[in-house]
Design a protein around this motif. Structure first.
Motif, PDB file in Angstrom:
ATOM      1  N   ILE A 251      32.509  38.671  33.723  1.00 53.38           N
ATOM      2  CA  ILE A 251      33.088  37.878  34.815  1.00 53.38           C
ATOM      3  C   ILE A 251      33.305  38.746  36.058  1.00 53.38           C
ATOM      4  N   ASP A 252      33.154  38.109  37.212  1.00 53.01           N
ATOM      5  CA  ASP A 252      33.521  38.713  38.497  1.00 53.01           C
ATOM      6  C   ASP A 252      34.816  38.054  38.929  1.00 53.01           C
ATOM      7  N   ALA A 253      35.759  38.828  39.412  1.00 53.99           N
ATOM      8  CA  ALA A 253      37.056  38.253  39.772  1.00 53.99           C
ATOM      9  C   ALA A 253      37.704  39.017  40.908  1.00 53.99           C
ATOM     10  N   MET A 254      38.585  38.328  41.641  1.00 55.26           N
ATOM     11  CA  MET A 254      39.485  38.996  42.579  1.00 55.26           C
ATOM     12  C   MET A 254      40.719  39.384  41.781  1.00 55.26           C
ATOM     13  N   VAL A 255      41.114  40.644  41.871  1.00 59.89           N
ATOM     14  CA  VAL A 255      42.259  41.123  41.092  1.00 59.89           C
ATOM     15  C   VAL A 255      43.318  41.693  42.027  1.00 59.89           C
ATOM     16  N   CYS A 256      44.559  41.273  41.814  1.00 53.72           N
ATOM     17  CA  CYS A 256      45.692  41.897  42.504  1.00 53.72           C
ATOM     18  C   CYS A 256      46.291  42.896  41.516  1.00 53.72           C
ATOM     19  N   TRP A 257      46.283  44.184  41.899  1.00 52.47           N
ATOM     20  CA  TRP A 257      46.754  45.231  40.982  1.00 52.47           C
ATOM     21  C   TRP A 257      48.271  45.359  41.088  1.00 52.47           C
ATOM     22  N   MET A 258      48.958  45.394  39.938  1.00 57.06           N
ATOM     23  CA  MET A 258      50.413  45.286  39.927  1.00 57.06           C
ATOM     24  C   MET A 258      51.107  46.477  39.299  1.00 57.06           C
ATOM     25  N   SER A 259      50.365  47.544  39.063  1.00 53.71           N
ATOM     26  CA  SER A 259      50.973  48.669  38.346  1.00 53.71           C
ATOM     27  C   SER A 259      51.207  49.862  39.266  1.00 53.71           C
ATOM     28  N   GLU A 260      52.416  50.418  39.152  1.00 49.60           N
ATOM     29  CA  GLU A 260      52.727  51.653  39.874  1.00 49.60           C
ATOM     30  C   GLU A 260      52.275  52.855  39.055  1.00 49.60           C
ATOM     31  N   ALA A 261      52.270  52.656  37.733  1.00 49.50           N
ATOM     32  CA  ALA A 261      52.044  53.778  36.821  1.00 49.50           C
ATOM     33  C   ALA A 261      50.593  54.231  36.756  1.00 49.50           C
ATOM     34  N   ARG A 262      49.651  53.319  36.997  1.00 50.96           N
ATOM     35  CA  ARG A 262      48.237  53.693  36.926  1.00 50.96           C
ATOM     36  C   ARG A 262      47.438  52.893  37.949  1.00 50.96           C
TER      37      ARG A 262
ATOM     38  N   GLU B 256      37.977  25.881  40.979  1.00 52.61           N
ATOM     39  CA  GLU B 256      37.818  24.601  40.283  1.00 52.61           C
ATOM     40  C   GLU B 256      39.018  24.294  39.392  1.00 52.61           C
ATOM     41  N   ASN B 257      39.571  25.343  38.801  1.00 45.75           N
ATOM     42  CA  ASN B 257      40.687  25.136  37.868  1.00 45.75           C
ATOM     43  C   ASN B 257      41.527  26.408  37.814  1.00 45.75           C
ATOM     44  N   ARG B 258      42.753  26.324  38.308  1.00 47.64           N
ATOM     45  CA  ARG B 258      43.585  27.526  38.364  1.00 47.64           C
ATOM     46  C   ARG B 258      44.001  28.002  36.968  1.00 47.64           C
ATOM     47  N   LEU B 259      44.046  27.074  35.994  1.00 46.41           N
ATOM     48  CA  LEU B 259      44.486  27.466  34.647  1.00 46.41           C
ATOM     49  C   LEU B 259      43.373  28.170  33.877  1.00 46.41           C
ATOM     50  N   THR B 260      42.153  27.630  33.938  1.00 42.50           N
ATOM     51  CA  THR B 260      41.055  28.259  33.188  1.00 42.50           C
ATOM     52  C   THR B 260      40.312  29.283  34.045  1.00 42.50           C
ATOM     53  N   GLY B 261      40.731  29.410  35.313  1.00 41.40           N
ATOM     54  CA  GLY B 261      40.098  30.389  36.192  1.00 41.40           C
ATOM     55  C   GLY B 261      40.975  31.588  36.472  1.00 41.40           C
ATOM     56  N   GLY B 262      42.209  31.573  35.953  1.00 39.80           N
ATOM     57  CA  GLY B 262      43.126  32.692  36.189  1.00 39.80           C
ATOM     58  C   GLY B 262      43.341  33.496  34.918  1.00 39.80           C
ATOM     59  N   PHE B 263      43.746  34.757  35.072  1.00 42.27           N
ATOM     60  CA  PHE B 263      44.030  35.591  33.890  1.00 42.27           C
ATOM     61  C   PHE B 263      44.981  36.719  34.297  1.00 42.27           C
ATOM     62  N   ILE B 264      45.522  37.395  33.298  1.00 41.18           N
ATOM     63  CA  ILE B 264      46.285  38.620  33.577  1.00 41.18           C
ATOM     64  C   ILE B 264      45.665  39.779  32.809  1.00 41.18           C
TER      65      ILE B 264
ATOM     66  N   ALA C  85      46.673  40.673  38.038  1.00 41.15           N
ATOM     67  CA  ALA C  85      46.461  39.227  37.951  1.00 41.15           C
ATOM     68  C   ALA C  85      45.123  38.944  38.589  1.00 41.15           C
ATOM     69  N   GLY C  86      44.332  38.085  37.952  1.00 40.43           N
ATOM     70  CA  GLY C  86      42.968  37.879  38.438  1.00 40.43           C
ATOM     71  C   GLY C  86      42.597  36.421  38.622  1.00 40.43           C
ATOM     72  N   MET C  87      41.635  36.214  39.525  1.00 38.47           N
ATOM     73  CA  MET C  87      41.108  34.881  39.797  1.00 38.47           C
ATOM     74  C   MET C  87      39.586  34.954  39.672  1.00 38.47           C
ATOM     75  N   ILE C  88      39.028  34.191  38.744  1.00 37.72           N
ATOM     76  CA  ILE C  88      37.598  34.269  38.454  1.00 37.72           C
ATOM     77  C   ILE C  88      36.790  33.667  39.600  1.00 37.72           C
ATOM     78  N   VAL C  89      35.868  34.471  40.132  1.00 39.31           N
ATOM     79  CA  VAL C  89      34.974  34.021  41.206  1.00 39.31           C
ATOM     80  C   VAL C  89      33.681  33.499  40.579  1.00 39.31           C
ATOM     81  N   HIS C  90      33.276  34.185  39.501  1.00 37.08           N
ATOM     82  CA  HIS C  90      31.986  33.861  38.908  1.00 37.08           C
ATOM     83  C   HIS C  90      31.950  34.349  37.471  1.00 37.08           C
ATOM     84  N   ALA C  91      31.420  33.523  36.563  1.00 39.83           N
ATOM     85  CA  ALA C  91      31.219  33.957  35.169  1.00 39.83           C
ATOM     86  C   ALA C  91      29.745  33.787  34.850  1.00 39.83           C
ATOM     87  N   ASP C  92      29.112  34.833  34.284  1.00 39.38           N
ATOM     88  CA  ASP C  92      27.666  34.779  33.988  1.00 39.38           C
ATOM     89  C   ASP C  92      27.423  34.104  32.655  1.00 39.38           C
TER      90      ASP C  92
END
Length: 422
Positions: A319-330, A395-403, A415-422
């Motif tokens: 999958i290709d996704a936009m990811v917001c990085w939320m960790s200070e530790a890494r 198309e769908n925030r529930l099946t298109g989002g992940f952590i 936290a990620g938002m799927i742009v494209h799944a092959d």
């Protein structure tokens, strides 16, 4: 009267008046207790303030703020006869981008506050971009502190024009502008007599009437299985063969008798019953939590998906996704190994590539970036050890989002938002 739930997020720079606005909504909609109001009035008098400081209703975290503790998203609830509201009050500062993402990801609407004197700030643009990245369907630009610019129509139109020009670069489906003074209550709950030139609704009227039912995806039937209910050694002979599949409907409408398909097996069957704690239903739709019984016995486990044969999600390990990085530790770097939680399925993932880092303020793509640090957003390609049943986030925030989760510490790191799944 419908009493559906509207979730909305508030965002704005420090001192744009978010706390006062939320306090005013709670106060004017009579959603606070008398003892709370008495305490606020006493504190206001003790500080020598002429009028009750409604910001104190929401600033219970002030002591923690002064000690420098990271502020998370504060959720508040209030209701009117027409609707129930859940407010995600997200911190405005750039270092809290991750909190803003958390608060806005489940919201139906976002209110971005702008100080009428200062106009659009860098943060206003960043908040607007984040809400559109998260596909929040409705956006309100609340031009606050209009009392400090003499309720000037000219000033309001200026800010409206500037923001409209910026919004053309974004994917905004519904944009509303409201001039207001949260301090004095102008256009918050009641229409303002100080701005006769404004003929739109007050903020609360807009929140009560904005149409949200059509925002949910009722076309693509998706039911991620969360839990398999199998009573062991049931005393009741009727329950011996009982096998129910519990979860939340993530898209579409499921009716009794519908033909459905199970992923990953590809086997088809029909819905025998749809059950809730209140009894049996003829149909289920988002965001209802139900238990489904099927006509045939199929080997189904947590993380599997029920859908339609002619309307399936992408089944993919890449999958290709936009990811917001939320960790200070890494940091997020190519070749990082993490866990992904997508709907009810958890799998290991490898970060194959960081395609670019996005500057949230200028929308510039840095294709030479080698990592993502805390609060940075970028486009990433991932490979999972198990196939994911995914839709594009738009198309769908529930099946298109992940952590994304750190395997070692079990902390949520992205936290990620799927742009494209092959």
């Amino acid at each position: 009267m419908s009493t559906d739930i509207l979730r909305f997020a508030t965002a704005g720079s420090v001192d744009d008046g978010k706390s006062t606005l939320i306090g005013r909504l709670l106060f004017d909609s009579k959603s606070i207790f008398e003892d709370q109001l008495d305490a606020v009035e006493r504190t206001s008098r003790g500080r020598g303030e002429e009028q009750t400081n409604l910001a104190l209703l929401t600033d219970g975290l002030r002591a923690e703020r002064e000690q420098g503790i990271t502020i998370d998203v504060a959720y508040r609830y209030f209701a009117t006869p027409r609707r129930t509201f859940i407010i995600a009050d997200t911190p405005g500062h750039i270092q809290y981008t991750r909190n803003m993402v958390t608060g806005a990801s489940t919201s139906d609407l976002a209110i971005i506050l702008v100080d009428a004197r200062k106009g659009l700030q860098e943060q206003s643009r960043r908040h607007a971009f984040l809400t559109t990245l998260l596909q929040v369907p409705h956006l309100v630009l609340a031009v606050n502190k209009m009392d400090l610019v003499d309720y000037s129509q000219e000033r309001f139109e200026e800010i409206k024009q500037e923001f409209s020009a910026f919004a053309t670069k974004l994917d905004v489906s519904d944009l509303t502008f409201i001039p207001m003074s949260a301090l004095h209550g102008d256009n918050v709950v009641d229409r303002s007599i100080n701005m006769p030139w404004y003929d739109g609704p007050s903020l609360l009227h807009h929140l009560e009437h904005v149409h949200i039912a059509s925002d949910r995806n009722l076309i693509d039937a998706r039911f991620p299985v969360q839990y398999v209910i199998r009573p062991h050694r049931a005393a009741d002979p009727e329950l011996h063969d009982y096998r129910g599949y519990a979860g939340q409907v993530a898209g579409g409408v499921f009716k009794r008798g519908d033909e459905i398909m199970h992923l990953p097996s590809g086997l088809t069957t029909r819905v025998a019953k749809i059950l809730t704690p209140d009894g049996e239903l003829d149909e289920a739709f988002p965001p209802m939590s139900v238990t489904m019984l099927l006509e045939d016995e199929i080997d189904i486990s947590r993380g599997d998906m029920l859908c339609r044969h002619n309307n399936q999600p992408e089944v993919s390990q890449d999958i290709d996704a936009m990811v917001c990085w939320m960790s200070e530790a890494r940091k997020l770097t190519p070749r990082s190994r993490l866990l992904i939680k997508h709907t009810t399925r958890t799998a290991k993932v490898l970060v194959r590539d960081l395609l670019y880092r996005l500057d949230v303020n200028t929308l510039h793509r840095d294709e030479d970036a080698t990592d993502l640090s805390l609060n940075e957003i970028g486009r990433v390609s991932l490979r999972s050890t198990q196939p994911l049943f995914a839709d594009e986030y738009k198309e769908n925030r529930l099946t298109g989002g992940f952590i994304l989760i750190d395997e070692g510490t079990n902390a949520t790191v992205g936290a990620g938002m799927i742009v494209h799944a092959d």
